[in-house]
Design an enzyme around this catalytic site. Structure first.
Site: not given
Length: 292
Positions: A183, A243
């Site tokens: 990601r 995050c």
């Protein structure tokens, strides 16, 4: 105010503390992404550490924000925590029921510390370790007597979009991203709809699961320090962690705390906010446009 507590406690320590009727409040702080298809509150009702209460990060948050579980106000946090029977001299122990041993509970550990409550610990290994060691679980839910809790927010530990944007030029602090490497690089899809993967320019990838052993426990301090060193993170300089929505980022914060860092800040909006607000040149991705 309760004394400073060590960040990590074992299931044996917690078992002994509960048996000794110490002033400890255990909080199941489980939370899962919608695509994980798990309902944290329902699971808690069926199975939790005896005497635990449920801490819901989607309820103890800034409900005026369009972003997920942003930090609440001092009053909102104090009211929520007071209704869980927590006072300023209560030792709080948080855990979650994730398969990896720690996922969302470090966020609640960091929240308590951010609001001035240093007597908070994470159950190392989580519910997974508790059960593997043969300790009992319960489906009995308690109703703690409401009490008064005082919260004082350390605002320097919360970074905004504007703070991160300014830091692209000033480089005042290091930005560490806790999402999985795919990601971060932009190769694997984000779990949230309408959000592409990628990362903030200059940020450093340290996937949250790299801080955990196969048993779900945090790695020993010397191994944590080696991880930071290999990633190029200087533990003597300011660190901000990020995050998707500032949940697993807090595993990095706890790991840095274990290595002696005085206080890691968190980008509360995380990649979810950055992706929606940043100009294209501030989104770094190897696979741009492939995941929408």
């Amino acid at each position: 105010m309760a004394r400073q507590a060590r960040a990590l406690v074992s299931s044996k320590w917690l078992w002994d503390a509960v048996k000794a009727q110490a002033k400890v409040r255990v909080l199941d702080s489980s939370w899962y992404l919608p695509k994980m298809r798990r309902n944290a509150k329902s699971e808690f009702m069926k199975r939790h550490i005896p005497g635990a209460a449920f801490f819901d990060i989607d309820q103890c948050c800034d409900k005026t924000s369009p972003l997920d579980h942003m930090m609440p106000s001092e009053k909102s946090f104090a009211d929520y925590v007071g209704n869980l029977g927590i006072e300023s001299d209560t030792h709080v122990v948080v855990y979650d029921a994730s398969d990896v041993g720690a996922f969302s509970a470090p966020r609640v550990w960091w929240m308590f510390r951010s609001f001035g409550h240093s007597a908070v610990s994470l159950l190392n290994g989580g519910l997974r370790s508790w059960e593997l060691e043969g300790r009992t679980v319960s489906d009995k839910c308690i109703r703690p007597a409401p009490t008064e809790f005082r919260a004082s927010l350390n605002r320097s530990w919360i970074k905004t979009y504007e703070d991160i944007l300014d830091n692209l030029d000033t480089k005042t602090f290091q930005v560490v991203d806790a999402r999985p490497a795919g990601r971060f690089r932009g190769l694997d899809p984000e779990p949230r709809d309408n959000t592409e993967p990628g990362h903030i320019p200059g940020s450093i990838s340290m996937p949250f699961h790299s801080f955990l052993s196969p048993s779900g426990h945090f790695l020993p301090n010397e191994e944590l320090q080696a991880l930071f060193k290999r990633a190029g993170v200087d533990l003597t300089r300011p660190i901000c962690v990020s995050c998707g929505s500032a949940v697993t980022a807090c595993l990095v914060a706890l790991a840095a705390h274990e290595c002696g860092h005085p206080g890691v800040s968190v980008y509360d909006g995380g990649w979810s906010e950055w992706y929606t607000r940043a100009v294209p040149e501030h989104i770094v991705s190897e696979g741009r446009g492939k995941h929408l």
